[in-house]
Each structure stands twice: as C-alpha cells, then as structure tokens.
Design a protein around this motif. Structure first.
Motif, PDB file in Angstrom:
ATOM      1  N   PRO A 115     -15.599  -0.399   4.986  1.00 18.54           N
ATOM      2  CA  PRO A 115     -14.757   0.707   4.526  1.00 18.54           C
ATOM      3  C   PRO A 115     -15.469   2.058   4.560  1.00 18.54           C
ATOM      4  O   PRO A 115     -14.840   3.086   4.761  1.00 18.54           O
ATOM      5  CB  PRO A 115     -14.386   0.314   3.093  1.00 18.54           C
ATOM      6  N   LEU A 139      -8.834  -6.876   5.532  1.00 24.15           N
ATOM      7  CA  LEU A 139      -9.903  -7.730   4.998  1.00 24.15           C
ATOM      8  C   LEU A 139      -9.351  -8.931   4.243  1.00 24.15           C
ATOM      9  O   LEU A 139      -9.972  -9.994   4.216  1.00 24.15           O
ATOM     10  CB  LEU A 139     -10.811  -6.915   4.071  1.00 24.15           C
ATOM     11  N   GLU A 140      -8.187  -8.764   3.605  1.00 23.71           N
ATOM     12  CA  GLU A 140      -7.580  -9.841   2.830  1.00 23.71           C
ATOM     13  C   GLU A 140      -6.663 -10.736   3.668  1.00 23.71           C
ATOM     14  O   GLU A 140      -6.203 -11.769   3.185  1.00 23.71           O
ATOM     15  CB  GLU A 140      -6.782  -9.253   1.662  1.00 23.71           C
ATOM     16  N   ILE A 159       0.818  -1.220   0.000  1.00 19.17           N
ATOM     17  CA  ILE A 159       0.000   0.000   0.000  1.00 19.17           C
ATOM     18  C   ILE A 159       0.852   1.271   0.000  1.00 19.17           C
ATOM     19  O   ILE A 159       0.325   2.360  -0.183  1.00 19.17           O
ATOM     20  CB  ILE A 159      -1.003   0.029   1.170  1.00 19.17           C
ATOM     21  N   SER A 185      -7.398  -0.946   5.690  1.00 19.50           N
ATOM     22  CA  SER A 185      -8.655  -1.688   5.825  1.00 19.50           C
ATOM     23  C   SER A 185      -8.761  -2.768   4.755  1.00 19.50           C
ATOM     24  O   SER A 185      -9.194  -3.880   5.032  1.00 19.50           O
ATOM     25  CB  SER A 185      -9.861  -0.751   5.776  1.00 19.50           C
ATOM     26  N   ARG A 186      -8.342  -2.448   3.533  1.00 17.60           N
ATOM     27  CA  ARG A 186      -8.348  -3.470   2.467  1.00 17.60           C
ATOM     28  C   ARG A 186      -7.399  -4.611   2.817  1.00 17.60           C
ATOM     29  O   ARG A 186      -7.715  -5.783   2.602  1.00 17.60           O
ATOM     30  CB  ARG A 186      -7.935  -2.841   1.131  1.00 17.60           C
ATOM     31  N   LEU A 195      -7.430   3.629   4.372  1.00 17.09           N
ATOM     32  CA  LEU A 195      -8.242   2.823   3.470  1.00 17.09           C
ATOM     33  C   LEU A 195      -7.468   1.618   2.956  1.00 17.09           C
ATOM     34  O   LEU A 195      -8.007   0.522   2.849  1.00 17.09           O
ATOM     35  CB  LEU A 195      -8.743   3.670   2.298  1.00 17.09           C
ATOM     36  N   GLY A 196      -6.191   1.808   2.655  1.00 19.59           N
ATOM     37  CA  GLY A 196      -5.356   0.683   2.226  1.00 19.59           C
ATOM     38  C   GLY A 196      -5.210  -0.349   3.331  1.00 19.59           C
ATOM     39  O   GLY A 196      -5.229  -1.558   3.078  1.00 19.59           O
ATOM     40  N   PHE A 212      -8.855   3.545  -2.099  1.00 22.10           N
ATOM     41  CA  PHE A 212      -9.759   2.573  -2.722  1.00 22.10           C
ATOM     42  C   PHE A 212      -9.215   2.078  -4.065  1.00 22.10           C
ATOM     43  O   PHE A 212      -9.778   1.183  -4.673  1.00 22.10           O
ATOM     44  CB  PHE A 212     -11.149   3.168  -2.929  1.00 22.10           C
ATOM     45  N   GLY A 213      -8.127   2.701  -4.538  1.00 22.77           N
ATOM     46  CA  GLY A 213      -7.494   2.250  -5.773  1.00 22.77           C
ATOM     47  C   GLY A 213      -7.919   2.982  -7.034  1.00 22.77           C
ATOM     48  O   GLY A 213      -7.597   2.561  -8.134  1.00 22.77           O
TER      49      GLY A 213
END
Length: 160
Positions: A71, A57-58, A9, A53-54, A50-51, A120-121
């Motif tokens: 998110p 989740l993974e 990230i 949190s992603r 945000l990165g 969020f990308g």
C-alpha cells in the motif's frame, strides 16, 4: 467477489470527496485554477485506489497467485500523480515578479493525502486534517492580509 463487496469502499470514496470538496470550495471562492470538482476528484480517487488495494489483498481470487501489493507504493504513486497535476496549477506571473498557484498545488496534495487517509480507514484523522487545512486556508490568510495591510498602512489581503 460479488458486487456488494465491491461497493463496500464506496462510502469511503464519498466521504473523501466530501472532505476534498470542502477544501475545493474555498479554492473555488478564490477563483483558483483547481476548485471544487478537482479537489473532490483528487480526494475520491486517492481513497478509491487505497480501498481497491485493500480489497484486492482480501480477495481470495488473488490468494496464492503471487500477487503482492504494498500500500505504501500505491501512496507513492498517488503522490507522484498529484504532483503532476499540481505542477500544472503553478505558473509564473507576467513580468516574472512572482509565482502563482503554489497554494492550490499544496491544497491538491493535501486532499490527496486526506483521500489516502480515508482509504486506509482513518476517518477521524482525515476530518481533523481537513479542518486544519481549512484553518490554514482561511484564518491564516486573513492574518497574513492584516499583517500586509498594516505594513502598507491600510487593510488588505495578499494574493495566494
């Protein structure tokens, strides 16, 4: 999770900081309360959150542990936090004839949103919003200054 996955990230954080820095540099040139570094930190932190949190989740470590991350709730937390910082940049002018710092507070919210977008990308969208924000900050300020100057009988620029 290995450290290489954690660094995944970092490019997003750096990109968000660069975009926030572009807007902050304009604020710095105007000698406003929140400038280059502040805008960079706000955008980078939003992208990091945000990165993160992603990434969580993974992460298999948290799978099945009942961990649920929304998110959008994180976005709400970022906006609430930046509102606190933005409020600190707003103050009444001496004599009570106006308020200053609202535009700086708005630009802090904008760079937080840009950081969220990067997190969020959505890199192209974040760049487009950065360019639009700079357009508003520079070109429209010049137009306002010309309009105010014409109304007063001369060229001038308003304070923001």
């Amino acid at each position: 999770m290995d450290w290489a996955a954690e660094l995944r990230i970092l490019p997003d954080v750096l990109y968000a900081m660069a975009l926030g820095g572009a807007i902050g540099y304009e604020r710095e040139l105007k000698d406003r309360p929140a400038g280059f570094r502040t805008h960079m930190l706000v955008a980078g932190t939003a992208a990091l959150l945000l990165g993160l949190s992603r990434m969580v989740l993974e992460d298999a470590h948290y799978a099945g542990a009942g961990l649920r991350i929304d998110p959008l709730r994180l976005v709400e937390a970022v906006v609430a936090g930046i509102s606190f910082i933005g409020a600190g940049t707003i103050f009444a002018s001496r004599g009570g004839h106006g308020v200053e710092g609202i535009t700086t507070a708005a630009s802090l919210l904008a760079v937080a949103s840009i950081g969220i977008t990067v997190g969020f990308g959505y890199h192209v969208l974040a760049l487009a919003v950065t360019l639009l924000t700079l357009l508003v900050r520079t070109v429209l300020r010049w137009v306002e200054g010309r309009k105010a100057g014409a109304a007063k009988g001369g060229a001038g620029a308003g304070r923001d």
